[in-house]
Design a protein around this motif. Structure first.
Motif, PDB file in Angstrom:
ATOM      1  N   LEU A  60       0.649  -3.924  -2.163  1.00 54.09           N
ATOM      2  CA  LEU A  60       1.964  -4.390  -1.726  1.00 54.09           C
ATOM      3  C   LEU A  60       3.100  -3.693  -2.470  1.00 54.09           C
ATOM      4  O   LEU A  60       4.200  -3.549  -1.945  1.00 54.09           O
ATOM      5  CB  LEU A  60       2.082  -5.902  -1.927  1.00 54.09           C
ATOM      6  CG  LEU A  60       1.243  -6.789  -1.001  1.00 54.09           C
ATOM      7  CD1 LEU A  60       1.285  -8.235  -1.483  1.00 54.09           C
ATOM      8  CD2 LEU A  60       1.724  -6.700   0.443  1.00 54.09           C
ATOM      9  N   THR A 310      -1.617  -8.974   5.979  1.00 61.94           N
ATOM     10  CA  THR A 310      -0.727  -7.924   6.440  1.00 61.94           C
ATOM     11  C   THR A 310      -1.489  -6.614   6.325  1.00 61.94           C
ATOM     12  O   THR A 310      -2.672  -6.616   5.977  1.00 61.94           O
ATOM     13  CB  THR A 310       0.579  -7.911   5.611  1.00 61.94           C
ATOM     14  OG1 THR A 310       1.486  -6.968   6.164  1.00 61.94           O
ATOM     15  CG2 THR A 310       0.310  -7.558   4.156  1.00 61.94           C
ATOM     16  N   LEU A 335      -3.941 -11.735   2.220  1.00 58.82           N
ATOM     17  CA  LEU A 335      -3.067 -12.504   1.345  1.00 58.82           C
ATOM     18  C   LEU A 335      -3.677 -13.865   1.021  1.00 58.82           C
ATOM     19  O   LEU A 335      -3.625 -14.321  -0.133  1.00 58.82           O
ATOM     20  CB  LEU A 335      -1.703 -12.706   2.008  1.00 58.82           C
ATOM     21  CG  LEU A 335      -0.961 -11.452   2.480  1.00 58.82           C
ATOM     22  CD1 LEU A 335       0.297 -11.855   3.258  1.00 58.82           C
ATOM     23  CD2 LEU A 335      -0.591 -10.556   1.301  1.00 58.82           C
ATOM     24  N   ALA A 364       4.280 -11.904   0.482  1.00 54.07           N
ATOM     25  CA  ALA A 364       4.044 -10.510   0.113  1.00 54.07           C
ATOM     26  C   ALA A 364       4.682 -10.222  -1.248  1.00 54.07           C
ATOM     27  O   ALA A 364       4.889 -11.134  -2.060  1.00 54.07           O
ATOM     28  CB  ALA A 364       4.530  -9.550   1.188  1.00 54.07           C
ATOM     29  N   HIS A 368       8.788  -5.066   0.437  1.00 54.95           N
ATOM     30  CA  HIS A 368       8.696  -5.848   1.671  1.00 54.95           C
ATOM     31  C   HIS A 368       8.541  -7.339   1.409  1.00 54.95           C
ATOM     32  O   HIS A 368       8.117  -8.078   2.304  1.00 54.95           O
ATOM     33  CB  HIS A 368       7.547  -5.341   2.537  1.00 54.95           C
ATOM     34  CG  HIS A 368       7.840  -4.043   3.228  1.00 54.95           C
ATOM     35  ND1 HIS A 368       8.688  -3.959   4.309  1.00 54.95           N
ATOM     36  CD2 HIS A 368       7.417  -2.785   2.983  1.00 54.95           C
ATOM     37  CE1 HIS A 368       8.761  -2.695   4.711  1.00 54.95           C
ATOM     38  NE2 HIS A 368       7.997  -1.965   3.920  1.00 54.95           N
ATOM     39  N   CYS A 370       9.249 -10.971   1.558  1.00 53.09           N
ATOM     40  CA  CYS A 370       9.882 -11.600   2.723  1.00 53.09           C
ATOM     41  C   CYS A 370      11.349 -11.929   2.478  1.00 53.09           C
ATOM     42  O   CYS A 370      11.678 -12.721   1.581  1.00 53.09           O
ATOM     43  CB  CYS A 370       9.124 -12.866   3.097  1.00 53.09           C
ATOM     44  SG  CYS A 370       9.845 -13.759   4.489  1.00 53.09           S
TER      45      CYS A 370
END
Length: 418
Positions: A60, A310, A335, A364, A368, A370
């Protein structure tokens, strides 16, 4: 045990209980190579599943893991694509794919950096916190008719309309059009789930995207003529170094706000109340000590997350343990599995609203992370605190989960007031 059995999102047993599968992966194959062409719509030749917290967190945050296929596509794949181009989809699907791919969620730097910087100017902590009184009023408004004693569906009558109403007001949408928003959002969300490849699903999503875009263009134009105090006006006004969001970027920002914010918050509320039903002691503690509300929402997000996984593409060689990931590989970041990694969370299969620290990955991480997390947390805290205090009880011990594996939520949740 065969490879397919380790991770099969198409199995009804997985839909009912993905966590047994995640536990198996964490114990036996935290870095698991999927059989060729197992997951539908994969662009790469090699697909991996990562379940361990350390690996998921790395993917991530590490810039070698990207969102855009073009930034990871191997030279051989580029040559093959040039020699054997895919058939051109119909114009409406082209517009849909182009619109979805322009969203900040699916972009890499520098485009992502620019978009995120501009949108952040509208999504300030002050702007989100200012919504608290209105969200509280909406929760009371929706909850009042549900406490009369008759059976109700908590999803369709509470968890679903609440975030739609909040987002509609943020965008200045007429009250009469909220049902349209719900319909458009649901059809687009279904197309995002990677386990769905039905052409009809894509067609319906493309139609919803077309209609929603046309509607929002009128809303944006009206906000330009008549600015007001809402998030959409803030998005229109947002500026950084002379840069502003263009019309397509405004549309994309509004659509991802509606779809992502609506789906995840609906699932957070529904999953949360279902989890409290299964853990009455936790609900009683929350009811008696509402100061645990923030911690309780974080534990719901960890224990039964609205977004289960994701994905990323590998843009450069990455060594993970004794496995070498190559450019062009895709990785599915589980996740929800990482949230139950015993290396990070003590007693990970125990629901504990007093758990601290709680470094879950449900929103996340990295660039990225959220954008709507503060809003989802605020809505979830207000709604679930009120539900925990209410007299509503769930009527069935058999949950009805939606047929989706990326977004996890209940189709319905029958309850009544005692």
């Amino acid at each position: 045990m065969s490879e397919v059995c380790l991770f099969n999102p198409y199995d009804p047993a997985f839909l009912a209980d993905p966590y047994t599968t995640y536990r198996t992966l964490l114990n036996q194959a935290p870095l698991f190579k999927l059989p060729a062409d197992f997951l539908q719509r994969s662009l790469s030749d090699t697909d991996w599943c990562l379940s361990r917290y350390e690996d998921v967190s790395l993917a991530l945050r590490d810039r070698r893991f990207v969102r855009e296929w073009e930034n990871a596509k191997p030279a051989q794949a580029q040559a093959e694509a040039a020699a054997n181009p895919h058939p051109t989809p119909p114009p409406m699907l082209q517009t849909y794919f182009a619109g979805m791919n322009s969203m900040m969620l699916f972009r890499d730097p520098p485009a992502h950096t620019r978009l995120r910087t501009l949108v952040n100017k509208a999504f300030t902590p002050i702007a989100i916190e200012s919504l608290r009184p209105r969200i509280t009023d909406l929760v009371e408004y929706l909850l009042q008719p549900l406490t009369s004693g008759s059976q109700v569906d908590l999803i369709s009558e509470f968890a679903l309309p609440l975030p739609v109403m909040v987002i509609a007001e943020m965008l200045g949408v007429a009250v009469a059009d909220r049902d349209l928003f719900k319909s458009w959002s649901l059809r687009i969300a279904r197309s995002i789930d990677a386990t769905l490849s039905d052409p009809q699903v894509l067609q319906e999503a493309a139609e919803a995207y077309r209609d929603l875009s046309a509607y929002l263009k009128d809303v944006i134009a009206d906000h330009r003529r008549h600015p007001r105090e809402d998030i959409l006006t803030n998005l229109i006004r947002a500026e950084e170094d002379g840069e502003r969001l263009n019309e397509q970027e405004l549309l994309s920002s509004c659509i991802i706000l509606l779809v992502a914010g609506h789906e995840t918050t609906t699932n957070l509320i529904g999953n949360g109340f279902w989890t409290l039903h299964r853990h009455p002691d936790a609900r009683e503690l929350w009811r008696e000590q509402p100061e645990w509300s923030t911690s309780a929402v974080e534990e719901i997000l960890r224990f039964e997350p609205p977004v289960q996984r994701t994905m990323r593409y590998v843009s450069d060689t990455v060594q993970m343990g004794d496995v070498l990931l190559s450019r062009g590989d895709s990785v599915y970041l589980l996740l929800a599995a990482a949230n139950r990694d015993p290396a990070v969370f003590a007693n990970p299969d125990v629901f504990d609203i007093t758990r601290k620290p709680n470094r879950h990955l449900s929103f996340a991480a990295g660039i990225h992370f959220c954008l709507g997390a503060p809003l989802a947390r605020l809505e979830g805290e207000i709604a679930l605190t009120r539900l925990a205090q209410s007299s509503l009880v769930v009527d069935s011990d058999v949950p009805l989960w939606r047929n989706m594996t990326v977004l996890r939520g209940l189709e319905a949740l029958q309850a009544h007031a005692e």
